[in-house]
Design an enzyme around this catalytic site. Structure first.
Site, PDB file in Angstrom:
ATOM      1  N   GLY A 161      -0.264  -5.065   0.772  1.00 60.96           N
ATOM      2  CA  GLY A 161      -1.482  -4.975  -0.020  1.00 60.96           C
ATOM      3  C   GLY A 161      -1.385  -5.693  -1.346  1.00 60.96           C
ATOM      4  N   ALA A 197       0.855  -1.187   0.000  1.00 64.84           N
ATOM      5  CA  ALA A 197       0.000   0.000   0.000  1.00 64.84           C
ATOM      6  C   ALA A 197       0.893   1.239   0.000  1.00 64.84           C
ATOM      7  CB  ALA A 197      -0.917  -0.008   1.220  1.00 64.84           C
ATOM      8  N   GLU A 250      -2.049  -9.274  -0.627  1.00 65.90           N
ATOM      9  CA  GLU A 250      -3.479  -9.368  -0.344  1.00 65.90           C
ATOM     10  C   GLU A 250      -4.306  -9.299  -1.626  1.00 65.90           C
ATOM     11  OE1 GLU A 250      -4.178  -7.420   3.989  1.00 65.90           O
ATOM     12  OE2 GLU A 250      -3.047  -6.166   2.594  1.00 65.90           O
ATOM     13  N   GLU A 281       3.785  -5.977   7.206  1.00 74.77           N
ATOM     14  CA  GLU A 281       3.192  -4.837   7.904  1.00 74.77           C
ATOM     15  C   GLU A 281       3.706  -4.656   9.329  1.00 74.77           C
ATOM     16  OE1 GLU A 281       0.141  -5.895   4.706  1.00 74.77           O
ATOM     17  OE2 GLU A 281       1.547  -6.967   6.001  1.00 74.77           O
TER      18      GLU A 281
END
Length: 261
Positions: free
Chosen positions: A112, A67, A115, A135
């Site tokens: 992300g 992200a 994911e 993360e």
């Protein structure tokens, strides 16, 4: 069709090639990119000419390297929850799409990005691909479904290890763990593999394919009885013209001509 600035959207004979196009940022997912992915999938849902989707990243370094940290750094508890829920909703739309979606992971799939790949129905990786949920290095945890889907795909113990250490794994290790379906030497062969799979699926009954996706996803929905979903879906198939065509074609020893009806 909406004009996009952070993704590329191309329909090639019924197969959409959706490319995250921020190579200077290693294709990091910012809010605008997520909104464009959401809009793209609304078009994919509605366009009957689309039979399947390949999601990949621009360039040769990254699928999606994570992200956008500059956005995450500004989050508070209140807007962080909304930030997470928004990403989860968009990724759920990918996971629940009735058309097969394959992630072509061509480099780093971190945070992300990992994911996003896991929200797709399958993953084809290039040999240089790397997967991870780092993360915890930022003092946070995955927010777009990483703790859930990684556990579903590779099991509790290994998911805990990867989510708590933040370690990256290779494409081959990801395949051994069940995170990746196929590993190809480079992007060209990976695209060919994705197209091969999607063309094979496209030759089957479209309504049945959508119901297979529903039933498999029901395995992980605690509020749904997957066996009952399967029985209901099996029964629903028998009302379709495709069912009649498929069984008749088998009995007549010919190839079925499915129309999604």
């Amino acid at each position: 069709m909406t004009a996009y600035s952070n993704i590329l959207f191309e329909n090639k004979d019924g197969i959409v090639h959706l490319t995250i196009n921020r190579p200077d940022k290693l294709n990091a997912l910012n809010i605008k990119t997520l909104e464009e992915i959401k809009d793209a999938f609304e078009n994919i849902y509605d366009d009957s000419s689309i039979q399947g989707v390949i999601i990949t990243g621009a360039g040769e370094k990254a699928f999606v390297a994570g992200a956008d940290i500059s956005e995450i750094a500004e989050l508070s508890e209140v807007n962080a929850r909304k930030f997470s829920e928004n990403g989860q909703e968009i990724f759920a739309a990918i996971e629940n799409c009735h058309k097969p979606v394959i992630a072509l992971v061509n480099g780093f799939a971190l945070g992300g990005g990992c994911e996003l790949s896991m929200a797709c129905h399958m993953r084809v990786a290039t040999a240089n691909a790397r997967f991870g949920q780092p993360e915890v290095n930022l003092g946070i945890i995955p927010g777009y479904g990483g703790t859930q889907r990684l556990t579903q795909l590779i099991g509790k113990a290994k998911s805990l290890e990867l989510n708590m250490t933040g370690d990256m794994i290779s494409a081959e290790e990801a395949k051994t763990l069940g995170l990746v379906n196929h590993v190809e030497v480079d992007g060209e062969s990976a695209i060919a593999k994705c197209e091969e799979i999607l063309k094979k699926i496209a030759s089957k009954a479209p309504l049945a394919i959508g119901l297979v996706i529903d039933c498999v996803n029901a395995v992980y929905n605690e509020q749904e009885n997957g066996y009952q979903t399967e029985a209901n879906s099996f029964a629903a198939c028998t009302k379709t013209a495709d069912f009649k065509e498929g069984t008749q074609a088998f009995l007549e020893k010919r190839k079925a001509n499915f129309k999604g009806e």
